[in-house]
Design an enzyme around this catalytic site. Structure first.
Site, PDB file in Angstrom:
ATOM      1  CD  GLU A  40      14.759 -15.525  -8.773  1.00 55.64           C
ATOM      2  OE1 GLU A  40      14.159 -15.995  -7.800  1.00 55.64           O
ATOM      3  OE2 GLU A  40      14.519 -14.386  -9.230  1.00 55.64           O
ATOM      4  CD  GLU A  77       7.968 -12.914  -9.493  1.00 58.41           C
ATOM      5  OE1 GLU A  77       9.198 -12.949  -9.553  1.00 58.41           O
ATOM      6  OE2 GLU A  77       7.372 -12.388  -8.543  1.00 58.41           O
ATOM      7  CE  LYS A 129      11.787 -13.292 -10.834  1.00 61.88           C
ATOM      8  NZ  LYS A 129      12.346 -12.653  -9.701  1.00 61.88           N
ATOM      9  CE  LYS A 134      10.572  -4.510  -6.226  1.00 62.41           C
ATOM     10  NZ  LYS A 134      11.182  -5.664  -6.898  1.00 62.41           N
ATOM     11  CG  HIS A 188      13.564 -40.297  -5.802  1.00 62.62           C
ATOM     12  ND1 HIS A 188      13.828 -41.613  -5.480  1.00 62.62           N
ATOM     13  CD2 HIS A 188      14.764 -39.728  -6.047  1.00 62.62           C
ATOM     14  CE1 HIS A 188      15.135 -41.811  -5.504  1.00 62.62           C
ATOM     15  NE2 HIS A 188      15.736 -40.677  -5.846  1.00 62.62           N
ATOM     16  CB  CYS A 199      -0.914   0.125   1.211  1.00 59.41           C
ATOM     17  SG  CYS A 199      -2.300  -0.987   1.168  1.00 59.41           S
ATOM     18  NE  ARG A 247       4.531   1.297  -0.122  1.00 58.51           N
ATOM     19  CZ  ARG A 247       5.464   0.819   0.679  1.00 58.51           C
ATOM     20  NH1 ARG A 247       6.710   0.829   0.286  1.00 58.51           N
ATOM     21  NH2 ARG A 247       5.162   0.344   1.865  1.00 58.51           N
ATOM     22  CD1 TRP A 291      -1.100  -6.122  -3.437  1.00 59.30           C
ATOM     23  CD2 TRP A 291      -0.833  -6.655  -1.276  1.00 59.30           C
ATOM     24  NE1 TRP A 291      -0.783  -7.449  -3.365  1.00 59.30           N
ATOM     25  CE2 TRP A 291      -0.606  -7.811  -2.067  1.00 59.30           C
ATOM     26  CE3 TRP A 291      -0.718  -6.753   0.096  1.00 59.30           C
ATOM     27  CZ2 TRP A 291      -0.281  -9.036  -1.514  1.00 59.30           C
ATOM     28  CZ3 TRP A 291      -0.388  -7.982   0.649  1.00 59.30           C
ATOM     29  CH2 TRP A 291      -0.174  -9.102  -0.158  1.00 59.30           C
ATOM     30  CG  ASN A 343       1.564   0.381   4.356  1.00 64.98           C
ATOM     31  OD1 ASN A 343       2.757   0.646   4.348  1.00 64.98           O
ATOM     32  ND2 ASN A 343       1.125  -0.820   4.074  1.00 64.98           N
ATOM     33  N   GLY A 344      -0.851  -1.268   6.420  1.00 64.44           N
ATOM     34  CA  GLY A 344      -0.543  -2.237   7.471  1.00 64.44           C
ATOM     35  C   GLY A 344      -1.760  -3.068   7.810  1.00 64.44           C
TER      36      GLY A 344
HETATM   37  N1  HGA Z   1      -5.275  -3.551   5.830  1.00 59.63           N
HETATM   38  C1  HGA Z   1      -5.557  -2.472   4.931  1.00 59.63           C
HETATM   39  C2  HGA Z   1      -4.275  -1.909   4.338  1.00 59.63           C
HETATM   40  C3  HGA Z   1      -3.617  -2.944   3.486  1.00 59.63           C
HETATM   41  C4  HGA Z   1      -2.134  -2.769   3.328  1.00 59.63           C
HETATM   42  O1  HGA Z   1      -1.443  -1.996   3.953  1.00 59.63           O
HETATM   43  N2  HGA Z   1      -1.575  -3.600   2.438  1.00 59.63           N
HETATM   44  O2  HGA Z   1      -0.234  -3.626   2.301  1.00 59.63           O
HETATM   45  C5  HGA Z   1      -6.508  -2.892   3.833  1.00 59.63           C
HETATM   46  O3  HGA Z   1      -6.687  -4.088   3.565  1.00 59.63           O
HETATM   47  O4  HGA Z   1      -7.082  -2.003   3.221  1.00 59.63           O
END
Ligand code: HGA
Length: 609
Positions: free
Chosen positions: A482, A489, A486, A604, A505, A2, A27, A74, A100-101
């Site tokens: 790796e 993703e 790559k 990221k 095996h 985020c 982000r 995110w 963010n969090g």
């Molecule tokens: N938990 C919050 C913020 C998400 C976040 O920081 N993501 O990295 C949400 O889900 O909106």
């Protein structure tokens, strides 16, 4: 993840916020939104999808005002939707926040708020913050935010505004990154430095527990527990915006692949003495960390974990120290056997990877010294580790890591040689030869990049496959992992990386007529064994691409196609053999029309658990 951006000053906040968010889209990009104080009220615009969708909405109905906060999301709690997008507002519409969090106790808080009659409009954990804030407010925003921090638990970087006090923007950092941009008559908050670089080069990096009060002309920082004023250093950023942009390439990932020779040279610079005889980490004082160690533990996630797997080979071979490698999300909960005699090495491009940061803390709690390998100076991991070796790769924007990986490998090579010097486990002649070979790597990478065309054709030929195998032995197996990651993703094609000797095996059952296999055969001492494994898959109908430095006729006979990489010391081949694998992933993703730099479901800098 985020991205948070905030502004207070005299410009129109809308454009400052969207410009900043564009630099932070790496982000997260599930949705984006901004809240601006328009002179009377706080107005919010938010939209699912990329920032461009929000910008369209803003073009149709712009917001005018010079105080605002913005967010690119995110999702962790609640699917990507307009309702779940940030900023969130309280019921009165007078308070707005971006976050963010993760708020770990949000369910209990939500229950209490629901009982009091609060109506929720989103499924996010974040929304409890803004309702709580409104409830706690008694005429002083800073006081209300301080009280809020006593109620919420978890990780958060917050940007907060209220129309009751439109002369300020309040920001808090607890376990999620946040920086302040210091301007002239204007100030900014951002999740990362590039967000504010268009406006100022003076930043200060908040630490956990910091609460910042921004006005147009001033920034004050307090500790949320002691309420004491804090003086954070003002840092001048000398890398420019251009460096963080695409520089003419179609995608950040391609640009970053081509930047690898420079990134390797930069990461080597000053770490080898002029005579080319020894590795030095001057100013780092690594020696006290190495006294009496009897084991090394490497902990990381994703691509950095794969770099750690190579690091194990390097340190064990050169410095004769046992090395264990683990993914951080496993390590942190598995009660690892660690003591003061263990050196823990954590690896993270962003330096903010939540699981790696938690692993670092766990290792320290158990008495281990922690050495961090990271690309971001001033990141949480860099600040909490006992010592830091920076990979000087420059900003990495594409979600799929490339130059961060190869520079992490380079640091492991330098570290392996350094440890061998200190422990006297390496003959001097061999050490000098290794250093010489190391210095040739950037040029060798350049020579591979100069012949990238055949890789485009190969990508075309595999783009319709349902599943692809990468096989290798020893250090080649680490690189196979790796290469497979790559491809997965960014192309979304399923692939497996297998230790070549392990196929028989069980997994060999999946090989059938036409199955595509990419076989790494760069290790001379394992060459014959690898040839046998290639023959095993060929006998079951596989079509095999071999990647090797050996120009032997047997390999050419055994496989359908061979790509040769320059020769180097066996331990150093990963930096070379991974380049075609990165390009295979890039061109396959491109051929499939995917969003190369922003693959689905990913982001990221993984700052959540
Ligand atoms: N938990 C919050 C913020 C998400 C976040 O920081 N993501 O990295 C949400 O889900 O909106």
């Amino acid at each position: 993840m985020c991205g948070i951006m905030g502004y207070i000053g005299n410009r129109q906040a809308q454009s400052v916020l969207t410009n900043g968010l564009r630099k932070l889209e790496y982000r997260g990009y599930d949705s984006a939104g901004i809240a601006v104080f328009t002179g009377e009220t706080i107005a919010v615009r938010k939209k699912t999808g990329r920032l461009a969708a929000l910008e369209q909405q803003l073009a149709a109905s712009p917001l005018h005002g010079s105080l605002g906060i913005g967010h690119t999301r995110w999702a962790t709690h609640g699917r990507p939707s307009d309702e779940n997008a940030h900023p969130h507002v309280d019921q009165s519409g007078k308070f707005s926040i971006v976050h963010n969090g993760i708020i770990e106790n949000y369910l209990a808080l939500k229950r209490e708020l629901l009982e009091k009659g609060v109506t929720f409009t989103s499924e996010t954990d974040t929304e409890v913050i803004v309702h709580l804030l409104a409830e706690l407010y008694a005429g002083d925003l800073v006081e209300a935010v301080l009280q809020l921090t006593r109620k919420i638990r978890g990780a958060y970087a917050l940007g907060v505004i209220t129309e009751h006090e439109p002369d300020k923007l309040v920001a808090v950092r607890v376990a999620s990154p946040l920086i302040i941009g210091l301007g002239d008559g204007e100030n900014f908050i951002g999740s990362d430095i590039p967000a504010v670089l268009e406006y100022t080069r003076d930043v200060c990096i908040l630490e956990d527990g910091d609460l910042a009060i921004l006005t147009k002309d001033d920034v004050t920082i307090l500790n949320i527990d002691t309420k004491q004023l804090i003086n954070r250093e003002r840092v001048q950023i000398d890398w420019d915006q251009e460096q963080a942009e695409k520089a003419g390439y179609d995608h950040y990932m391609l640009k970053e692949i081509y930047e690898q020779p420079r990134a390797l040279r930069n990461s080597m610079a000053g770490r080898i003495d002029e005579a080319g005889k020894t590795v030095t980490f001057s100013g780092l004082q690594l020696r006290p960390l190495l006294n009496d160690i009897d084991k090394v533990f490497i902990v990381a996630c994703g691509t950095a974990y794969h770099a750690g797997l190579v690091g194990k080979h390097v340190i064990e071979r050169l410095a004769r120290l046992p090395v264990e490698v683990d993914v951080a999300s496993e390590f942190r909960y598995r009660r690892p056997l660690i003591s003061e005699k263990t050196l823990t090495i954590v690896v993270s491009q962003s330096g903010e990877t939540a699981d790696t940061l938690a692993a670092l803390r766990e290792a320290k709690r158990l008495g281990s010294n922690v050495l961090a390998i990271t690309n971001v100076v001033g990141s949480s991991i860099a600040r909490e580790a006992d010592r830091v070796i920076t990979t000087l790769a420059g900003p990495e924007i594409a979600v799929a890591s490339t130059k961060a990986y190869t520079t992490q490998l380079l640091v492991f090579y330098l570290l392996g040689i350094y440890l061998a010097q200190e422990r006297q486990t390496l003959d001097e002649q061999l050490r000098i030869a290794l250093i010489e070979a190391l210095q040739q790597l950037p040029e060798q990478v350049e020579s591979i990049l100069a012949n990238a065309d055949e890789i485009r054709l190969f990508a075309e030929s595999i783009k319709q496959e349902k599943s692809i195998f990468f096989i290798g032995r020893g250090i080649d197996y680490a690189v196979s992992l790796e290469g497979s990651l790559k491809l997965k993703e960014i192309s979304y094609i399923h692939s497996e990386a297998y230790a070549a000797g392990e196929l028989k095996h069980g997994t060999l059952a999946l090989i059938e007529e036409g199955t595509r296999v990419i076989a790494l055969a760069t290790q001379e001492e394992l060459y014959e064994k690898m040839l046998s494994n290639i023959k095993e898959v060929k006998a079951r109908g596989a079509t095999v691409l071999g990647i090797s430095s050996a120009k032997t006729i047997e390999l050419h006979r055994a496989v359908d196609e061979v790509w040769l990489i320059p020769s180097t010391y066996p331990l150093f081949t990963p930096i070379l053999s991974v380049i075609p694998l990165q390009l295979i992933a890039y061109y396959t993703s491109l051929a499939l029309g995917n969003d190369v730099d922003k693959p689905r479901n990913l982001a990221k800098s993984v700052t959540v658990e």
